[in-house]
Design a protein around this motif. Structure first.
Motif, PDB file in Angstrom:
ATOM      1  N   PHE A   1     106.652   9.359  77.930  1.00 23.39           N
ATOM      2  CA  PHE A   1     106.509   8.319  76.911  1.00 23.39           C
ATOM      3  C   PHE A   1     105.042   8.074  76.552  1.00 23.39           C
ATOM      4  O   PHE A   1     104.737   7.604  75.471  1.00 23.39           O
TER       5      PHE A   1
ATOM      6  N   GLY B   1     113.083   7.362  94.539  1.00 27.58           N
ATOM      7  CA  GLY B   1     112.016   8.099  93.869  1.00 27.58           C
ATOM      8  C   GLY B   1     111.125   7.176  93.065  1.00 27.58           C
ATOM      9  O   GLY B   1     111.500   6.091  92.676  1.00 27.58           O
ATOM     10  N   ARG B   2     109.932   7.626  92.858  1.00 24.05           N
ATOM     11  CA  ARG B   2     109.004   6.872  92.032  1.00 24.05           C
ATOM     12  C   ARG B   2     108.315   7.830  91.075  1.00 24.05           C
ATOM     13  O   ARG B   2     108.177   9.010  91.366  1.00 24.05           O
ATOM     14  N   ALA B   3     107.926   7.338  89.957  1.00 22.10           N
ATOM     15  CA  ALA B   3     107.141   8.151  89.041  1.00 22.10           C
ATOM     16  C   ALA B   3     106.054   7.255  88.476  1.00 22.10           C
ATOM     17  O   ALA B   3     106.305   6.112  88.114  1.00 22.10           O
ATOM     18  N   LYS B   4     104.876   7.763  88.458  1.00 22.54           N
ATOM     19  CA  LYS B   4     103.741   6.946  88.016  1.00 22.54           C
ATOM     20  C   LYS B   4     103.692   6.850  86.504  1.00 22.54           C
ATOM     21  O   LYS B   4     103.975   7.830  85.808  1.00 22.54           O
ATOM     22  N   GLY B   5     103.362   5.674  86.040  1.00 22.31           N
ATOM     23  CA  GLY B   5     103.011   5.505  84.641  1.00 22.31           C
ATOM     24  C   GLY B   5     104.155   5.771  83.680  1.00 22.31           C
ATOM     25  O   GLY B   5     105.315   5.644  84.033  1.00 22.31           O
ATOM     26  N   LEU B   6     103.809   6.151  82.478  1.00 26.66           N
ATOM     27  CA  LEU B   6     104.799   6.267  81.417  1.00 26.66           C
ATOM     28  C   LEU B   6     105.391   7.663  81.311  1.00 26.66           C
ATOM     29  O   LEU B   6     106.354   7.863  80.592  1.00 26.66           O
TER      30      LEU B   6
ATOM     31  N   ARG C   1     120.836  10.102  97.348  1.00 29.00           N
ATOM     32  CA  ARG C   1     120.775  10.626  95.993  1.00 29.00           C
ATOM     33  C   ARG C   1     119.967  11.901  95.899  1.00 29.00           C
ATOM     34  O   ARG C   1     120.328  12.857  95.243  1.00 29.00           O
TER      35      ARG C   1
ATOM     36  N   GLY D   1     114.071   2.888  99.424  1.00 25.53           N
ATOM     37  CA  GLY D   1     112.931   3.671  98.953  1.00 25.53           C
ATOM     38  C   GLY D   1     113.221   4.246  97.592  1.00 25.53           C
ATOM     39  O   GLY D   1     113.079   3.596  96.593  1.00 25.53           O
TER      40      GLY D   1
ATOM     41  N   THR E   1     111.961   5.052  85.079  1.00 31.69           N
ATOM     42  CA  THR E   1     111.467   3.960  85.902  1.00 31.69           C
ATOM     43  C   THR E   1     111.600   2.668  85.108  1.00 31.69           C
ATOM     44  O   THR E   1     111.824   2.696  83.899  1.00 31.69           O
TER      45      THR E   1
ATOM     46  N   ARG F   1     114.867  15.300  85.110  1.00 35.71           N
ATOM     47  CA  ARG F   1     115.165  14.411  86.214  1.00 35.71           C
ATOM     48  C   ARG F   1     116.662  14.240  86.498  1.00 35.71           C
ATOM     49  O   ARG F   1     117.041  13.827  87.578  1.00 35.71           O
TER      50      ARG F   1
ATOM     51  N   ALA G   1     106.163  -4.768  91.330  1.00 36.41           N
ATOM     52  CA  ALA G   1     106.040  -3.856  92.469  1.00 36.41           C
ATOM     53  C   ALA G   1     106.980  -2.665  92.330  1.00 36.41           C
ATOM     54  O   ALA G   1     106.745  -1.610  92.917  1.00 36.41           O
TER      55      ALA G   1
ATOM     56  N   ARG H   1     109.391   0.613  84.190  1.00 37.76           N
ATOM     57  CA  ARG H   1     108.380   0.545  83.137  1.00 37.76           C
ATOM     58  C   ARG H   1     108.772   1.436  81.958  1.00 37.76           C
ATOM     59  O   ARG H   1     108.670   1.042  80.797  1.00 37.76           O
ATOM     60  N   GLN H   2     109.250   2.652  82.288  1.00 39.98           N
ATOM     61  CA  GLN H   2     109.632   3.565  81.218  1.00 39.98           C
ATOM     62  C   GLN H   2     110.811   3.030  80.402  1.00 39.98           C
ATOM     63  O   GLN H   2     110.848   3.168  79.176  1.00 39.98           O
ATOM     64  N   LEU H   3     111.765   2.389  81.105  1.00 36.24           N
ATOM     65  CA  LEU H   3     112.935   1.884  80.397  1.00 36.24           C
ATOM     66  C   LEU H   3     112.541   0.788  79.410  1.00 36.24           C
ATOM     67  O   LEU H   3     112.984   0.790  78.260  1.00 36.24           O
TER      68      LEU H   3
ATOM     69  N   ASP I   1     107.422   1.369  89.009  1.00 33.31           N
ATOM     70  CA  ASP I   1     107.434   2.832  89.009  1.00 33.31           C
ATOM     71  C   ASP I   1     108.615   3.405  89.791  1.00 33.31           C
ATOM     72  O   ASP I   1     108.657   4.588  90.072  1.00 33.31           O
ATOM     73  N   THR I   2     109.553   2.531  90.170  1.00 31.09           N
ATOM     74  CA  THR I   2     110.767   3.017  90.845  1.00 31.09           C
ATOM     75  C   THR I   2     111.831   3.308  89.799  1.00 31.09           C
ATOM     76  O   THR I   2     111.923   2.603  88.800  1.00 31.09           O
ATOM     77  N   PHE I   3     112.630   4.365  90.056  1.00 26.30           N
ATOM     78  CA  PHE I   3     113.691   4.678  89.103  1.00 26.30           C
ATOM     79  C   PHE I   3     114.736   3.569  89.107  1.00 26.30           C
ATOM     80  O   PHE I   3     115.092   3.025  90.153  1.00 26.30           O
TER      81      PHE I   3
ATOM     82  N   ASP J   1     117.642   3.401  91.484  1.00 26.99           N
ATOM     83  CA  ASP J   1     117.468   2.915  92.853  1.00 26.99           C
ATOM     84  C   ASP J   1     117.299   1.400  92.923  1.00 26.99           C
ATOM     85  O   ASP J   1     117.044   0.851  93.993  1.00 26.99           O
TER      86      ASP J   1
END
Lengths: 275, 530
Positions: B284, B276-281, B168, B274, A117, B305, A151, A119-121, A154-156, A159
């Motif tokens: 990590f 995929g989404r993943a919450k938080g870290l 995807r 839309g 996501t 993933r 916003a 944030r992760q990147l 948390d999206t990859f 996308d």
């Protein structure tokens, strides 16, 4: 004063020709005699360039001028065949860790780890730079905010739209608060509002003593944004200096066309004009 | 216009050869392989016709043809994007009448190794009836119809499903399913065939085949292919009926393709909103903040993933099951018991091209100046944390099923030793040899053209080194199995872990040095992937 349209000192001859002047230890980025050949094509031939600390430096040139190759060699992404690059007096290819710590790089034409996501990147980029958790978390939130990506945090990244991807990559280049940012085509595919925001961020960064090097096709943007500019074509630097020095009385775009050539003043495509 | 499509396709093909010698060699090998297979099949059918009975050849053609159609229709769903050289979307801006476009695309679809092989196979096998010119003519018509059914049906299905295939999420699920199917299909067939009573006479088999061919000949898949044998049998009413089925199939497929194409041309492909989404870290947030653990968390995230990884992971639990079924037929548990060490070895090997999988995203590591030791340890850590558990679980499971508890310790020792050694070799070799794989987002089944040789070299080198360095572990383990006794078992376990740990340390050290020395070259290598 404008640098002569052809050979910059020590540049044009092959390797082992006239020695280039020594590196400028004060410069944010100083390269001497950079050469790179891919197969039969010489992409960069003997480039010398000094980017003064605290400048907003534009690098312009037509497609295939060698901008990306030159920046890659100046930032440690591509080993030059000949020549050297110094970052504030640190020899990049001799002491890469030290030099790279001072650089933030946005390469062009590479992918991101896009299964993370946003944030992760950003977090990952911070971790790779060896930063501690509190700082990374704080700066990640700030960068997401500044680039209007909160916003979509948390999206990859896979996308994301092209512009969002560019912004998150820019964030990755900034997270360790480097003293010099090297941005290859940072405004490509970025919408006007985001581009204006990014420009503000970069201006603030330069005002605070940072150095920015951007490559771009958009002359107008460079003329408005940058205080220094270098014109590249065919693997050479044709002119370099402050924007006013380079453009003289002309607009930067006209000066660029003069330097690079290739404009056609014929009555071409007459059939396209309709009857 | 059709000729222009043909020449376009040929030009595209020729240009890919200009790009690389390896692609040319790869294509030549593919052509030779296809020619060999076609030759073998055609001569087999002809031999059946002349030495035995043309009716048998008819059975073979009908059944084989049915399989061919099913293959043409279904494989593109799984291996999508394999041949997108003439993507209809690329022709939207040219005002080409749809009828011409479809004809052109259909004919151009034959210009590929599988396409030409299908044509040759269909025409060649028709000559089983060369002694009856009338039947031969019918069979040739059937062959042409059959090939057309293959191509048009395949295009119709991919065009209709394109909107789904482009999402995807769907791609990722399909990729994993396809990978599992590909791995599982061989053992499944061998298991199924062992289920057939070996005492069954060929007569029984023949009736079975006849019955199957009788039914399939009336389906859209087999109708065209069964024309020849029906004519040979003199069943003129049946011939008419089957011809109607075959023509109707082709007509429907054509119509479906036409409609789908009409829709596709006005609705350009759109990325799915839309996402995929993943919450938080995620991972990590769970690790220490350092480059090494960052790489480890990223690697672990990708395993779950990225379908290119998760597909392989989905296979691991299936392997013991597959081997269990295949070993049932032989009644020996040797293969089953070897599964634990084998899976352990595969696991270690699976990280041997991590930088190739990163593709140009690896630039982030180069730009950030990640040290070799951080990169190498980071990529190995998830394997070192999860691998032993998986290997141990499989060893315990297989030992339990085979009821050979006395082999638990030696097998465990070998499994852990092999896991560590192959991880070590992967860590060292992967900093030196990087080869092209499916790029991020592509089907894991798609291996890039021209990559075969580089892949074989890299994997071969890794394999040989791993085998050589594993000999001590294997030696002690086999001695323990042969000699028996708990002492040997404990010895294998201790030796496997200690020796493996030493190898791991050395492997990562060598890998880290190579990495530090070749960092920009590694990036240049992945950037030059076709």
């Amino acid at each position: 004063m404008t640098t002569p349209a052809h050979p910059t000192p020590g540049g044009d001859a092959g390797p082992g020709a006239r020695p280039s002047p020594p590196h400028d230890p004060q410069a944010a980025l100083s390269v001497r005699g950079l050469w790179k050949r891919f197969g039969q094509k010489i992409a960069v031939s003997g480039v010398d360039l000094d980017v003064p600390t605290g400048s907003f430096y534009g690098l312009v040139g037509p497609n295939g001028a060698g901008k990306t190759t030159m920046l890659s060699m100046a930032t440690g992404l591509l080993r030059p065949d000949f020549g050297s690059a110094h970052v504030r007096g640190v020899d990049l290819w001799a002491r890469p860790d030290e030099a790279k710590a001072m650089l933030g790089i946005l390469p062009d034409g590479v992918r991101l780890f896009d299964r993370l996501t946003g944030r992760q990147l950003l977090t990952y980029a911070g971790m790779l730079r060896g930063m501690d958790k509190a700082t990374v978390v704080e700066r990640t939130a700030d960068l997401l905010q500044a680039f209007d990506l909160t916003a979509d945090a948390d999206t990859f990244v896979v996308d994301y739209s092209a512009g969002m991807t560019k912004k998150i990559a820019l964030g990755c280049a900034m997270i360790h608060a480097p003293r010099t940012l090297v941005l290859d085509e940072p405004f490509e595919a970025v919408d006007p509002v985001s581009a204006a925001n990014i420009r503000d961020i970069l201006k603030g960064y330069v005002a605070g003593g940072g150095t920015v090097i951007v490559s771009s096709h958009v002359m107008d943007l460079v003329q408005r944004m940058c205080d220094h500019v270098a014109v590249m074509a065919g693997g050479h630097v044709l002119a370099a200096g402050t924007v006013d020095e380079v453009r003289g009385e002309q607009s930067l775009e006209d000066r660029f066309v003069d330097l690079v050539g290739g404009r056609q003043h014929s009555e071409g495509l007459s059939w396209l004009r309709g009857s | 216009m059709v000729a222009r499509f043909l020449s376009l396709k040929l030009t595209l093909m020729v240009n890919t050869f200009r790009k690389s010698v390896w692609q040319t060699i790869g294509l030549i090998l593919a052509v030779l392989y296809a020619l060999g297979t076609v030759g073998l099949l055609v001569s087999g059918v002809l031999a059946l016709a002349f030495l035995q009975d043309p009716a048998w050849a008819g059975l073979a053609v009908t059944l084989g043809g049915t399989l061919l159609v099913v293959g043409w229709w279904l494989i593109p769903i799984f291996a999508f994007g394999v041949d997108a050289t003439l993507d209809p979307h690329r022709f939207t801006t040219f005002a080409i009448p749809r009828r011409t476009l479809i004809t052109g695309l259909a004919v151009a679809g034959l210009i590929s190794v599988p396409g030409l092989a299908t044509v040759l196979l269909a025409l060649g096998t028709s000559f089983a009836w060369v002694l009856q010119p009338g039947v031969l003519l019918v069979a040739l018509v059937g062959a042409v119809l059959g090939v057309a059914t293959c191509v048009v049906g395949s295009r119709a299905i991919t065009t209709v499903l394109a909107p789904v295939l482009e999402s995807r999420r769907y791609r990722e699920v399909v990729m994993i399913v396809a990978l599992v199917l590909v791995v599982g299909i061989g053992p499944m067939i061998s298991w199924l065939t062992t289920g057939i009573d070996p005492g069954a006479t060929s007569g029984v088999l023949q009736t079975l085949a006849e019955r199957a061919a009788g039914v399939l000949g009336w389906t859209p898949f087999g109708a065209a292919w069964s024309l020849g044998s029906t004519a040979y049998a003199g069943d003129w009413l049946g011939l008419l009926g089957r011809l109607v089925v075959a023509l109707a199939t082709l007509a429907v497929a054509w119509l479906v393709w036409d409609r789908a194409l009409a829709r596709a041309l006005v609705q350009p492909p759109v990325g799915n909103a839309g996402g995929g989404r993943a919450k938080g870290l995620g991972a990590f947030g769970l690790v220490r903040f350092s480059p090494t653990w960052g790489v480890a968390a990223r690697t672990a995230t990708y395993w779950l993933r990225d379908p290119r990884y998760s597909g392989s992971i989905a296979i691991v639990p299936l392997l013991p099951v597959i081997i269990y079924f295949s070993s049932q037929s032989t009644g020996s548990f040797f293969m089953l018991l070897a599964t634990g060490p084998f899976v352990a070895w595969i696991l270690g090997f699976s990280i041997s091209n991590d930088i190739g999988y990163d593709y140009t995203a690896f630039a982030l590591h180069v730009a950030s100046g990640v040290r070799g030791s951080s990169d190498r340890w980071g990529r190995a850590l998830p394997m070192l944390l999860v691998g032993p558990l998986v290997a141990a679980a499989i060893v315990v499971g297989t030992v339990w099923v085979a009821d050979s508890w006395h082999l638990l310790l030696p097998l465990l020792g070998m499994a852990l030793g092999l896991l560590l050694v192959s991880t070590a070799v992967s860590s060292a070799v992967s900093a030196r040899l990087v080869y092209p794989v499916a790029k991020p987002g592509e089907s894991p089944l798609k291996s890039p053209q021209g990559a075969a040789v580089a892949t074989i070299v890299a994997q071969g080198v890794g394999f040989v080194i791993t085998l050589g360095l594993s000999l001590p572990v294997l030696g002690v383990g086999i001695a323990a199995v042969v000699l028996g006794g708990p002492l040997w078992g404990i010895g294998t376990l201790v030796a496997g872990v200690l020796y493996g740990a030493l190898m791991l340390y050395l492997g990562i050290r060598v890998g880290a040095r190579t990495y530090d020395r070749r960092l920009p070259e590694l990036l240049q290598q992945v950037q030059s992937f076709p």
